[in-house]
Design a protein around this motif. Structure first.
Motif, PDB file in Angstrom:
ATOM      1  N   LYS A  33       0.695  -1.312  -0.154  1.00 49.12           N
ATOM      2  CA  LYS A  33       0.134   0.080  -0.085  1.00 49.12           C
ATOM      3  C   LYS A  33       0.911   1.174  -0.054  1.00 49.12           C
ATOM      4  CE  LYS A  33      -3.570   2.132   2.952  1.00 49.12           C
ATOM      5  NZ  LYS A  33      -4.570   2.380   1.887  1.00 49.12           N
ATOM      6  N   ASP A  34       0.594   2.265  -0.888  1.00 48.63           N
ATOM      7  CA  ASP A  34       1.026   3.314  -0.889  1.00 48.63           C
ATOM      8  C   ASP A  34       0.414   4.462  -0.838  1.00 48.63           C
ATOM      9  OD1 ASP A  34       2.932   5.690  -1.417  1.00 48.63           O
ATOM     10  OD2 ASP A  34       3.479   5.104  -3.270  1.00 48.63           O
ATOM     11  N   GLY A  35       0.142   5.074   0.246  1.00 48.63           N
ATOM     12  CA  GLY A  35      -0.927   6.125   0.336  1.00 48.63           C
ATOM     13  C   GLY A  35      -2.431   5.305   0.477  1.00 48.63           C
ATOM     14  N   GLU A  36      -3.191   5.928  -0.581  1.00 49.60           N
ATOM     15  CA  GLU A  36      -4.264   5.377  -0.652  1.00 49.60           C
ATOM     16  C   GLU A  36      -4.559   4.122  -1.707  1.00 49.60           C
ATOM     17  OE1 GLU A  36      -7.125   5.878   1.373  1.00 49.60           O
ATOM     18  OE2 GLU A  36      -5.617   7.017   2.185  1.00 49.60           O
ATOM     19  N   ASN A  43      -7.410  -1.662 -10.878  1.00 59.91           N
ATOM     20  CA  ASN A  43      -7.566  -1.674  -9.347  1.00 59.91           C
ATOM     21  C   ASN A  43      -7.555  -3.286  -8.749  1.00 59.91           C
ATOM     22  OD1 ASN A  43      -8.033  -1.413  -6.597  1.00 59.91           O
ATOM     23  ND2 ASN A  43      -9.757  -0.137  -6.590  1.00 59.91           N
ATOM     24  N   LYS A  44      -6.647  -3.762  -8.280  1.00 60.10           N
ATOM     25  CA  LYS A  44      -6.794  -5.206  -7.911  1.00 60.10           C
ATOM     26  C   LYS A  44      -7.460  -5.464  -6.565  1.00 60.10           C
ATOM     27  CE  LYS A  44      -2.509  -6.457 -10.279  1.00 60.10           C
ATOM     28  NZ  LYS A  44      -1.215  -7.430 -10.437  1.00 60.10           N
ATOM     29  N   PHE A  45      -7.844  -4.387  -5.930  1.00 59.24           N
ATOM     30  CA  PHE A  45      -8.514  -4.287  -4.532  1.00 59.24           C
ATOM     31  C   PHE A  45      -9.748  -3.368  -4.779  1.00 59.24           C
ATOM     32  CE2 PHE A  45      -4.451  -5.938  -2.907  1.00 59.24           C
ATOM     33  CZ  PHE A  45      -4.705  -7.020  -2.404  1.00 59.24           C
ATOM     34  N   GLU A  46     -11.018  -4.213  -4.487  1.00 60.68           N
ATOM     35  CA  GLU A  46     -12.132  -3.350  -4.774  1.00 60.68           C
ATOM     36  C   GLU A  46     -12.909  -3.756  -3.856  1.00 60.68           C
ATOM     37  OE1 GLU A  46     -13.344  -1.906  -8.762  1.00 60.68           O
ATOM     38  OE2 GLU A  46     -12.268  -3.788  -9.462  1.00 60.68           O
ATOM     39  N   GLY A  47     -14.121  -2.910  -3.144  1.00 59.79           N
ATOM     40  CA  GLY A  47     -15.174  -3.462  -2.344  1.00 59.79           C
ATOM     41  C   GLY A  47     -14.626  -3.397  -1.165  1.00 59.79           C
ATOM     42  N   ASP A  48     -15.198  -4.312  -0.249  1.00 62.53           N
ATOM     43  CA  ASP A  48     -14.763  -4.711   1.139  1.00 62.53           C
ATOM     44  C   ASP A  48     -13.384  -5.140   1.140  1.00 62.53           C
ATOM     45  OD1 ASP A  48     -17.149  -3.508   2.283  1.00 62.53           O
ATOM     46  OD2 ASP A  48     -18.294  -5.163   2.055  1.00 62.53           O
ATOM     47  N   LEU A  63      -9.943  -6.745   2.972  1.00 60.31           N
ATOM     48  CA  LEU A  63      -9.435  -7.153   4.438  1.00 60.31           C
ATOM     49  C   LEU A  63      -8.168  -6.581   4.553  1.00 60.31           C
ATOM     50  CD1 LEU A  63     -10.403 -10.810   3.808  1.00 60.31           C
ATOM     51  CD2 LEU A  63     -11.668  -9.263   5.217  1.00 60.31           C
ATOM     52  N   ARG A  64      -7.766  -6.098   5.847  1.00 62.17           N
ATOM     53  CA  ARG A  64      -6.553  -5.478   6.000  1.00 62.17           C
ATOM     54  C   ARG A  64      -5.964  -5.902   7.322  1.00 62.17           C
ATOM     55  NH1 ARG A  64      -5.810  -1.356   2.535  1.00 62.17           N
ATOM     56  NH2 ARG A  64      -7.806  -0.574   1.580  1.00 62.17           N
ATOM     57  N   THR A  65      -4.744  -6.143   7.526  1.00 55.24           N
ATOM     58  CA  THR A  65      -4.074  -6.423   8.850  1.00 55.24           C
ATOM     59  C   THR A  65      -3.722  -5.188   9.487  1.00 55.24           C
ATOM     60  OG1 THR A  65      -2.110  -6.313   7.603  1.00 55.24           O
ATOM     61  CG2 THR A  65      -3.005  -8.465   7.784  1.00 55.24           C
ATOM     62  N   ASN A  98      -0.993  -3.330   9.813  1.00 49.35           N
ATOM     63  CA  ASN A  98      -0.423  -2.353   9.104  1.00 49.35           C
ATOM     64  C   ASN A  98      -1.174  -1.577   7.951  1.00 49.35           C
ATOM     65  OD1 ASN A  98      -0.693  -4.223   6.917  1.00 49.35           O
ATOM     66  ND2 ASN A  98       1.636  -4.842   7.113  1.00 49.35           N
ATOM     67  N   GLY A  99      -2.587  -2.065   7.906  1.00 50.17           N
ATOM     68  CA  GLY A  99      -3.267  -1.227   6.738  1.00 50.17           C
ATOM     69  C   GLY A  99      -3.197  -1.862   5.338  1.00 50.17           C
ATOM     70  N   ILE A 100      -2.549  -2.854   5.166  1.00 49.18           N
ATOM     71  CA  ILE A 100      -2.200  -3.241   3.821  1.00 49.18           C
ATOM     72  C   ILE A 100      -3.137  -4.452   3.673  1.00 49.18           C
ATOM     73  CG2 ILE A 100      -0.509  -4.625   2.415  1.00 49.18           C
ATOM     74  CD1 ILE A 100       1.671  -3.199   3.889  1.00 49.18           C
ATOM     75  N   ALA A 101      -3.885  -4.491   2.157  1.00 47.56           N
ATOM     76  CA  ALA A 101      -4.783  -5.368   2.217  1.00 47.56           C
ATOM     77  C   ALA A 101      -4.212  -7.006   1.888  1.00 47.56           C
ATOM     78  CB  ALA A 101      -5.283  -5.025   0.665  1.00 47.56           C
ATOM     79  N   TYR A 102      -4.997  -7.762   2.283  1.00 46.67           N
ATOM     80  CA  TYR A 102      -4.749  -9.150   1.962  1.00 46.67           C
ATOM     81  C   TYR A 102      -5.893  -9.809   1.343  1.00 46.67           C
ATOM     82  CZ  TYR A 102      -6.822 -10.738   6.322  1.00 46.67           C
ATOM     83  OH  TYR A 102      -8.097 -11.035   7.214  1.00 46.67           O
ATOM     84  N   VAL A 103      -5.596 -11.171   0.711  1.00 50.53           N
ATOM     85  CA  VAL A 103      -6.569 -11.822  -0.077  1.00 50.53           C
ATOM     86  C   VAL A 103      -7.114 -12.879   1.044  1.00 50.53           C
ATOM     87  CG1 VAL A 103      -7.039 -13.351  -2.053  1.00 50.53           C
ATOM     88  CG2 VAL A 103      -5.321 -11.552  -2.055  1.00 50.53           C
ATOM     89  N   GLY A 104      -8.580 -12.709   1.419  1.00 48.78           N
ATOM     90  CA  GLY A 104      -9.065 -13.896   2.191  1.00 48.78           C
ATOM     91  C   GLY A 104      -9.835 -14.960   1.451  1.00 48.78           C
ATOM     92  N   GLY A 105     -10.333 -15.918   2.059  1.00 45.84           N
ATOM     93  CA  GLY A 105     -11.107 -16.878   1.339  1.00 45.84           C
ATOM     94  C   GLY A 105     -10.298 -17.849   0.820  1.00 45.84           C
ATOM     95  N   VAL A 106      -9.328 -17.628  -0.149  1.00 45.85           N
ATOM     96  CA  VAL A 106      -8.508 -18.475  -0.847  1.00 45.85           C
ATOM     97  C   VAL A 106      -6.916 -18.602  -0.210  1.00 45.85           C
ATOM     98  CG1 VAL A 106      -9.751 -18.577  -3.060  1.00 45.85           C
ATOM     99  CG2 VAL A 106      -7.920 -17.172  -2.529  1.00 45.85           C
ATOM    100  N   SER A 107      -6.913 -17.757   0.757  1.00 47.52           N
ATOM    101  CA  SER A 107      -5.537 -17.944   1.432  1.00 47.52           C
ATOM    102  C   SER A 107      -5.862 -18.626   2.989  1.00 47.52           C
ATOM    103  CB  SER A 107      -5.103 -16.581   1.839  1.00 47.52           C
ATOM    104  OG  SER A 107      -4.877 -15.772   0.525  1.00 47.52           O
ATOM    105  N   ASN A 108      -4.687 -19.432   2.905  1.00 48.64           N
ATOM    106  CA  ASN A 108      -4.843 -20.264   4.280  1.00 48.64           C
ATOM    107  C   ASN A 108      -3.971 -19.520   5.454  1.00 48.64           C
ATOM    108  OD1 ASN A 108      -2.052 -20.953   4.047  1.00 48.64           O
ATOM    109  ND2 ASN A 108      -2.443 -22.880   3.177  1.00 48.64           N
ATOM    110  N   ALA A 109      -3.361 -18.411   4.979  1.00 46.14           N
ATOM    111  CA  ALA A 109      -2.403 -17.607   6.046  1.00 46.14           C
ATOM    112  C   ALA A 109      -2.148 -16.381   5.444  1.00 46.14           C
ATOM    113  CB  ALA A 109      -1.393 -18.370   6.672  1.00 46.14           C
ATOM    114  N   VAL A 110      -1.947 -15.300   6.340  1.00 48.20           N
ATOM    115  CA  VAL A 110      -1.305 -14.003   5.959  1.00 48.20           C
ATOM    116  C   VAL A 110      -0.457 -13.446   7.018  1.00 48.20           C
ATOM    117  CG1 VAL A 110      -3.214 -12.718   7.348  1.00 48.20           C
ATOM    118  CG2 VAL A 110      -2.099 -11.724   5.273  1.00 48.20           C
ATOM    119  N   ILE A 111       0.808 -12.991   6.423  1.00 48.85           N
ATOM    120  CA  ILE A 111       1.874 -12.658   7.274  1.00 48.85           C
ATOM    121  C   ILE A 111       2.138 -11.143   6.763  1.00 48.85           C
ATOM    122  CG2 ILE A 111       4.416 -12.997   7.514  1.00 48.85           C
ATOM    123  CD1 ILE A 111       3.942 -16.076   6.715  1.00 48.85           C
ATOM    124  N   SER A 112       2.358 -10.180   7.706  1.00 52.63           N
ATOM    125  CA  SER A 112       2.823  -8.678   7.674  1.00 52.63           C
ATOM    126  C   SER A 112       4.376  -8.774   7.789  1.00 52.63           C
ATOM    127  CB  SER A 112       2.091  -7.985   8.353  1.00 52.63           C
ATOM    128  OG  SER A 112       0.631  -8.099   8.168  1.00 52.63           O
TER     129      SER A 112
END
Length: 196
Positions: free
Chosen positions: A17-20, A86-91, A93-95, A97-111
């Motif tokens: 994420k860079d700014g918005e 825009n690769k992220f639209e709508g609702d 998900l963020r950790t 740190n404010g950075i988006a991640y991919v839910g639903g098809v991911s088994n984990a997220v690491i910041s």
């Protein structure tokens, strides 16, 4: 150069994420570097917009894709540029740190907060300390081999002459492939193409 594909790789969505502006790309080179402190590294092609964002901000998220990830996810995050869409639209998900991640098809997220970078020519290796992590499901992680065997569609039989990228499936039409050709989708060179 097909033996290199026998190395075990996972497939991940690397986001920044860079700014918005949110962005992400598909990578296959992420690994744990140390356990104390817990550090990971990712290797990112310099042509990716996500690379520039991480270089500027020093932070990223790594969504670990699971075996139930449909091909459309790889197309969306890996076969188009965040400079154009825009690769992220709508609702989103963020950790923390404010950075988006991919839910639903991911088994984990690491910041990760980047502590070191290494220029390796066409790519940069980012090493950093894990600041947050979450297990999202028990579905096994998708490997590169699993992707090729079960997710990526097989090329359709065709009478066209050309060359197909062994990495992403892009087809170059023509009798000869230029030696300096670079795949417009995954940025791999002519050595990763084979005749149709």
């Amino acid at each position: 150069m097909s033996a290199i594909f026998k190395l075990t790789y996972g497939l991940f969505v690397l986001s920044a994420k860079d700014g918005e502006k949110d962005n992400a790309c598909i990578i296959n080179t992420a690994l744990q570097v140390t356990s104390n402190p817990l550090q990971v590294s990712v290797t990112v092609n310099k042509a990716n917009f996500t690379h520039d964002m991480i270089m500027k901000t020093g932070e990223f998220n790594l969504s670990i894709l699971s075996q139930d990830t449909p091909f459309e996810v790889f197309q969306h995050f890996g076969m188009q540029s965040g400079r154009d869409v825009n690769k992220f639209e709508g609702d989103v998900l963020r950790t923390d740190n404010g950075i988006a991640y991919v839910g639903g098809v991911s088994n984990a997220v690491i910041s990760v907060k980047v502590s070191k970078t290494l220029d390796v020519g066409t790519h940069t290796i980012f090493v950093g300390e894990v600041t947050e992590e979450h297990v999202l499901s028990d579905v096994p992680s998708v490997t590169y081999q699993y992707y090729f065997d079960h997710i990526k569609p097989k090329p359709e039989a065709t009478k066209k002459k050309g060359f197909v990228c062994k990495i992403c499936g892009y087809v170059y039409e023509g009798d000869t492939l230029p030696e300096d050709f670079i795949c417009p989708i995954c940025k791999h060179g002519a050595e990763d193409f084979e005749p149709l």
